[in-house]
Motif scaffolding. Structure first.
Motif, short mmCIF file in Angstrom:
data_model
loop_
_atom_site.label_atom_id
_atom_site.label_comp_id
_atom_site.label_asym_id
_atom_site.label_seq_id
_atom_site.Cartn_x
_atom_site.Cartn_y
_atom_site.Cartn_z
N UNK A 1 -31.39 -10.47 20.30
CA UNK A 1 -30.18 -10.38 19.41
C UNK A 1 -30.27 -8.75 18.95
N UNK A 2 -30.27 -7.97 19.35
CA UNK A 2 -30.08 -6.60 19.17
C UNK A 2 -29.19 -5.75 20.19
N UNK A 3 -28.74 -4.55 19.80
CA UNK A 3 -27.86 -3.89 20.78
C UNK A 3 -28.93 -3.28 22.07
N UNK A 4 -30.06 -3.41 21.83
CA UNK A 4 -30.72 -2.81 22.98
C UNK A 4 -31.94 -4.01 23.41
N UNK A 5 -31.57 -5.11 23.94
CA UNK A 5 -32.37 -6.00 24.49
C UNK A 5 -33.60 -5.69 25.31
N UNK B 1 -42.16 1.08 8.91
CA UNK B 1 -41.83 1.62 10.08
C UNK B 1 -40.16 2.09 9.79
N UNK B 2 -39.61 1.56 8.94
CA UNK B 2 -38.14 1.65 8.74
C UNK B 2 -37.91 2.53 7.53
N UNK B 3 -37.69 3.75 7.47
CA UNK B 3 -37.54 4.54 6.47
C UNK B 3 -36.04 4.92 6.06
N UNK B 4 -35.26 4.89 7.19
CA UNK B 4 -33.81 5.21 6.88
C UNK B 4 -33.05 4.22 7.61
N UNK B 5 -31.41 4.42 7.35
CA UNK B 5 -30.90 3.71 8.01
C UNK B 5 -30.64 3.95 9.75
N UNK B 6 -31.04 5.36 9.79
CA UNK B 6 -30.91 6.33 11.26
C UNK B 6 -32.22 5.57 12.07
N UNK B 7 -33.11 4.68 11.44
CA UNK B 7 -34.11 4.23 12.14
C UNK B 7 -33.80 3.05 12.97
N UNK B 8 -32.57 2.43 12.59
CA UNK B 8 -31.92 1.19 13.37
C UNK B 8 -30.79 1.80 14.18
N UNK B 9 -30.59 0.81 15.38
CA UNK B 9 -29.75 1.26 16.14
C UNK B 9 -28.24 0.94 15.70
N UNK B 10 -27.21 1.57 16.02
CA UNK B 10 -25.85 1.32 15.78
C UNK B 10 -25.50 -0.18 16.13
N UNK B 11 -24.83 -1.04 15.18
CA UNK B 11 -24.76 -2.25 15.42
C UNK B 11 -25.76 -3.35 15.00
#
Length: 336
Positions: free
Chosen positions: A32-36, A221-231
């Motif tokens: 359940x991720x844009x990059x399985x 490990x997640x410091x900004x929204x850019x650390x998450x893939x689009x979607x």
């Protein structure tokens, strides 16, 4: 860094007649991720967890019939392929699957039938749960349907997800509930969660604490929204808004300092904290990396003094979590 070894998995949680490891395996983000992740990598992660279980203890695996980014069946397709490749692991795992269905008999039966078809006979469904409590159908009615399906041999145990303590009691009268899945982490420990934990202990129900790492944020490990893939679905959550990430960062820094003093990672600190909520409470982290899976499992054996446990609670309370657990639109689906 604490890593699992043959003598560290002595703690277990009882679900029905099965003993499962103190820490479970959440399979959702394998698909359940844009990059399985590739199947081989996912298989290695699952297999590492299974192989670490001592004799007589199963790895609890949590899946869903809608855990896919491009297609709903992706997660169960992956698990069916895993069991097909490693048929000997079917009996060494306890499989819990939730379905995004309403509580009507027709919908529940269709969901269970669909799950069993997707598993292709590779694994018996151990526990089924509706993803949310349907406010339009009495929980007693839904539970009666689930009881009939157990009698028909479709699965073995009934679970509940995001249910209030009062609703759990109503369902348990109709048929024993084996497990209740709720969100638990240092930043998700609200009043109703405490009631569910207490009620479940009284009734002999296991509590499965999903997102013990705060959807990954509490690892640092997640410091900004850019650390998450689009979607990525987390981008829709209040706590992952730009303001949420900024204002909640102090909580992460505080947890990291406590973890450093104890000689463990921030992730292990959070998993261990959930594990210490009760003998019947099982944290449910997820990872696609075999080494991280072993670290997660090892965290279930880390203990806290009362002072250490309370320090974490007081840290979060003093800094005040910014944002709802999900968002305003979804908040009404919680604690059914």
């Amino acid at each position: 860094m604490n890593v699992v070894s043959a003598d560290t998995l002595s703690k277990t949680v009882k679900i029905g007649d099965s003993l499962v490891g103190k820490v479970g395996f959440g399979a959702m983000l394998l698909t359940m991720t844009p990059n399985p992740v590739p199947y081989d990598q996912a298989f290695d992660a699952i297999k590492a967890g299974v192989d670490s279980m001592p004799a007589g203890v199963k790895l609890f695996i949590n899946s869903g019939n809608f855990y896919g980014h491009d297609r709903p069946s992706a997660n169960l397709d992956l698990l069916a392929a895993f069991y097909q490749k490693y048929p000997e692991h079917a009996e060494r795992t306890f499989l819990s699957v939730k379905a995004g269905c309403d509580g009507s008999e027709r919908s529940v039966r269709r969901a269970v039938d669909n799950i069993n078809k997707l598993l292709r006979g590779t694994k018996q469904l151990d526990l089924f749960e509706c993803a949310r409590v349907d406010p339009s159908v009495p929980i007693e009615e839904t539970t009666r349907t689930l009881r009939e399906l157990i009698e028909e041999g479709e699965f073995s145990y009934i679970g509940m997800s995001e249910a209030s303590s009062a609703t759990i009691r109503k369902a348990h009268v109709v048929h024993p509930i084996a497990a209740v899945e709720i969100e638990l982490s240092p930043w998700s420990y609200e009043g109703e969660a405490k009631k569910v934990i207490a009620t479940s202990e009284e009734l002999g129900i296991a509590v499965v604490g999903y997102s013990p790492l705060g959807h990954g944020f509490l690892t640092g490990q997640i410091k900004s929204r850019d650390d998450l893939p689009s979607g990525d679905a987390r981008l829709r959550l209040d706590r992952f808004s730009k303001e949420g990430l900024k204002r909640n960062s102090n909580i992460v820094e505080g947890l990291k300092k406590i973890a450093e003093r104890k000689g463990i990672s921030a992730a292990q600190l959070c998993i261990a904290w959930v594990a210490n909520l009760g003998d019947h409470v099982m944290p449910l982290p997820g990872s696609s990396k075999s080494g991280r899976v072993l670290e997660n499992l090892a965290a279930g054996l880390i203990t806290f003094t009362k002072e250490e446990f309370d320090e974490i609670v007081q840290l979060v309370e003093s800094l005040s979590v910014y944002g709802l657990r999900y968002n305003k639109a979804m908040e009404g689906t919680l604690w059914g």
